[in-house]
Design a protein around this motif. Structure first.
Motif, mmCIF file in Angstrom:
data_model
loop_
_atom_site.group_PDB
_atom_site.id
_atom_site.type_symbol
_atom_site.label_atom_id
_atom_site.label_comp_id
_atom_site.label_asym_id
_atom_site.label_seq_id
_atom_site.Cartn_x
_atom_site.Cartn_y
_atom_site.Cartn_z
ATOM 1 N N UNK A 129 -3.275 -5.852 13.280
ATOM 2 C CA UNK A 129 -3.875 -6.851 14.169
ATOM 3 C C UNK A 129 -5.321 -7.196 13.809
ATOM 4 N N UNK A 130 -5.979 -6.330 13.034
ATOM 5 C CA UNK A 130 -7.357 -6.610 12.625
ATOM 6 C C UNK A 130 -7.435 -7.095 11.176
ATOM 7 N N UNK A 131 -6.272 -7.459 10.613
ATOM 8 C CA UNK A 131 -6.273 -8.090 9.303
ATOM 9 C C UNK A 131 -5.780 -7.270 8.131
ATOM 10 N N UNK A 132 -5.412 -6.006 8.348
ATOM 11 C CA UNK A 132 -4.890 -5.201 7.240
ATOM 12 C C UNK A 132 -3.478 -5.671 6.899
ATOM 13 N N UNK A 133 -3.078 -5.397 5.682
ATOM 14 C CA UNK A 133 -1.702 -5.710 5.290
ATOM 15 C C UNK A 133 -1.072 -4.462 4.674
ATOM 16 N N UNK A 134 0.208 -4.306 4.934
ATOM 17 C CA UNK A 134 0.950 -3.139 4.450
ATOM 18 C C UNK A 134 1.111 -3.231 2.936
ATOM 19 N N UNK A 135 0.794 -2.136 2.239
ATOM 20 C CA UNK A 135 0.934 -2.111 0.784
ATOM 21 C C UNK A 135 1.925 -1.064 0.316
ATOM 22 N N UNK A 136 2.331 -0.151 1.204
ATOM 23 C CA UNK A 136 3.264 0.887 0.789
ATOM 24 C C UNK A 136 3.363 1.990 1.813
ATOM 25 N N UNK A 137 3.843 3.134 1.349
ATOM 26 C CA UNK A 137 4.029 4.304 2.206
ATOM 27 C C UNK A 137 3.522 5.534 1.468
ATOM 28 N N UNK A 138 2.771 6.354 2.168
ATOM 29 C CA UNK A 138 2.338 7.640 1.628
ATOM 30 C C UNK A 138 3.332 8.664 2.146
ATOM 31 N N UNK A 139 4.003 9.348 1.246
ATOM 32 C CA UNK A 139 5.049 10.277 1.658
ATOM 33 C C UNK A 139 4.457 11.540 2.270
ATOM 34 N N UNK A 140 5.276 12.178 3.088
ATOM 35 C CA UNK A 140 4.876 13.411 3.773
ATOM 36 C C UNK A 140 4.373 14.438 2.764
ATOM 37 N N UNK A 141 3.440 15.276 3.242
ATOM 38 C CA UNK A 141 2.857 16.320 2.408
ATOM 39 C C UNK A 141 2.792 17.614 3.228
ATOM 40 N N UNK A 142 3.972 18.239 3.483
ATOM 41 C CA UNK A 142 3.991 19.452 4.310
ATOM 42 C C UNK A 142 3.146 20.553 3.686
ATOM 43 N N UNK A 143 2.574 21.434 4.467
ATOM 44 C CA UNK A 143 2.748 21.558 5.913
ATOM 45 C C UNK A 143 1.739 20.750 6.717
#
Length: 157
Positions: A129-143
């Protein structure tokens, strides 16, 4: 960069954080209801230390009564919004938008053309809503981080 900005309507000001703010910022992170339930492990034991504040562009939103209502931390190289929190009691009052506008001014003054944001999943809509755009996904990094997170880019214009 050390610009202090005050919103005339609300009286909320944004200023550079100091080492003396460390405990209040840590408390704000640790008590955030956005990190309850499955997200709690990510902030368990989290600390915003004086050294972190002195190393990065950390700015706080302060109410007319002196209360810290929120803060953000901008890393300049590589450009990334590292932390952004608004106190639970200040949600919906425009503090997040005020902080983002301030962050954009600081980023522009530093010569940045965009800022990376790895978002807490429930906050993605706000950043969009403040102007960012989706570029991808950062995968989980357990724990530490058990879930995938949206990666966004905020153009600085």
């Amino acid at each position: 960069m050390n610009s202090r900005v005050t919103d005339r309507e609300s009286g909320v000001s944004v200023r550079r954080a100091t080492a003396r703010d460390a405990k209040r910022l840590t408390r704000l992170v640790r008590t955030s209801s956005a990190y309850e339930g499955p997200y709690a492990p990510m902030i368990a034991g989290y600390r915003v230390g004086p050294d972190y504040i002195e190393t990065h562009e950390v700015h706080v939103a302060v109410g007319p009564d002196g209360r810290v209502l929120g803060f953000y931390a901008l890393i300049l190289s590589p450009p990334e919004l590292d932390l952004m929190f608004v106190a639970d009691e200040a949600q919906g009052l425009g503090i997040g938008r005020l902080l983002m506008a301030h962050m954009k001014r600081e980023a522009r003054a530093a010569g940045l053309d965009s800022v990376r944001i790895v978002s807490h999943p429930p906050a993605e809509g706000f950043y969009l809503s403040v102007g960012a755009r989706r570029t991808g996904t950062v995968t989980a990094n357990p724990p530490a981080v058990m879930w995938d997170r949206p990666e966004l880019e905020l153009p600085i214009s």
